[in-house]
Design a protein around this motif. Structure first.
Motif, PDB file in Angstrom:
ATOM      1  N   LYS A  37      46.772  38.467  35.629  1.00  0.00           N
ATOM      2  CA  LYS A  37      46.207  39.396  36.416  1.00  0.00           C
ATOM      3  C   LYS A  37      45.020  39.969  36.051  1.00  0.00           C
ATOM      4  CE  LYS A  37      50.809  40.717  38.234  1.00  0.00           C
ATOM      5  NZ  LYS A  37      51.743  41.770  38.552  1.00  0.00           N
ATOM      6  N   ALA A  38      44.363  39.193  35.091  1.00  0.00           N
ATOM      7  CA  ALA A  38      43.086  39.739  34.485  1.00  0.00           C
ATOM      8  C   ALA A  38      41.982  38.765  34.611  1.00  0.00           C
ATOM      9  CB  ALA A  38      43.217  40.040  33.132  1.00  0.00           C
ATOM     10  N   LYS A  39      41.824  38.443  35.717  1.00  0.00           N
ATOM     11  CA  LYS A  39      40.920  37.240  36.206  1.00  0.00           C
ATOM     12  C   LYS A  39      39.496  37.452  35.607  1.00  0.00           C
ATOM     13  CE  LYS A  39      43.590  35.487  39.912  1.00  0.00           C
ATOM     14  NZ  LYS A  39      44.337  36.082  41.042  1.00  0.00           N
ATOM     15  N   SER A  40      38.953  38.655  35.848  1.00  0.00           N
ATOM     16  CA  SER A  40      37.472  38.869  35.225  1.00  0.00           C
ATOM     17  C   SER A  40      37.569  38.812  33.874  1.00  0.00           C
ATOM     18  CB  SER A  40      37.091  40.213  35.936  1.00  0.00           C
ATOM     19  OG  SER A  40      37.808  41.306  35.442  1.00  0.00           O
ATOM     20  N   ALA A  41      38.433  39.256  33.283  1.00  0.00           N
ATOM     21  CA  ALA A  41      38.320  39.372  31.869  1.00  0.00           C
ATOM     22  C   ALA A  41      38.695  37.888  31.260  1.00  0.00           C
ATOM     23  CB  ALA A  41      39.664  40.199  31.227  1.00  0.00           C
ATOM     24  N   LEU A  42      39.382  37.058  31.886  1.00  0.00           N
ATOM     25  CA  LEU A  42      39.618  35.661  31.613  1.00  0.00           C
ATOM     26  C   LEU A  42      38.338  34.819  31.829  1.00  0.00           C
ATOM     27  CD1 LEU A  42      41.460  33.453  30.580  1.00  0.00           C
ATOM     28  CD2 LEU A  42      42.134  32.994  32.824  1.00  0.00           C
ATOM     29  N   LYS A  46      36.270  32.919  28.918  1.00  0.00           N
ATOM     30  CA  LYS A  46      36.026  31.568  29.174  1.00  0.00           C
ATOM     31  C   LYS A  46      34.716  31.299  29.027  1.00  0.00           C
ATOM     32  CE  LYS A  46      39.564  30.068  32.681  1.00  0.00           C
ATOM     33  NZ  LYS A  46      39.684  29.607  33.877  1.00  0.00           N
ATOM     34  N   GLY A  47      33.805  32.217  29.224  1.00  0.00           N
ATOM     35  CA  GLY A  47      32.474  32.041  29.079  1.00  0.00           C
ATOM     36  C   GLY A  47      31.775  32.411  27.582  1.00  0.00           C
ATOM     37  N   TRP A  48      32.690  33.338  27.057  1.00  0.00           N
ATOM     38  CA  TRP A  48      32.367  33.454  25.548  1.00  0.00           C
ATOM     39  C   TRP A  48      32.596  32.197  24.409  1.00  0.00           C
ATOM     40  CZ3 TRP A  48      36.141  35.242  21.613  1.00  0.00           C
ATOM     41  CH2 TRP A  48      35.286  35.636  20.431  1.00  0.00           C
TER      42      TRP A  48
END
Length: 90
Positions: A37-42, A46-48
């Protein structure tokens, strides 16, 4: 030194389940952060890490974190560490 694995996973992810099972079977300490449920944090994670899939696994040793990768990389990492421990014992 405090050493454990941190697994970022999602529900209904077979590779995430496999990674957690490998750590459990190896007797390694680990913590899991469910990113379902933490799509933006994921997406930030992923970018990091430049890693596009889950699980995303880190090995935490004291105050340092080492990026391991995903399920297959974790399997190789555990095998490598197991081989090193066996060699050190001889």
């Amino acid at each position: 030194m405090n050493s454990y694995f941190h697994v970022y996973s999602k529900q209904r992810c077979n590779f995430c389940s496999k990674a957690k099972k490998m750590l459990k079977d190896a007797g390694d300490e680990f913590m899991v952060t469910d990113m379902t449920k933490a799509k933006s944090a994921l997406e930030i994670l992923k970018g990091w890490t430049s890693w596009d899939t889950v699980p995303i696994v880190f090995h935490v040793q004291g105050d340092k974190q080492f990026f391991v990768g995903g399920c297959e990389e974790l399997e190789q990492y555990l095998e490598r560490n197991s081989d090193e421990e066996a060699t050190a014992g001889n």
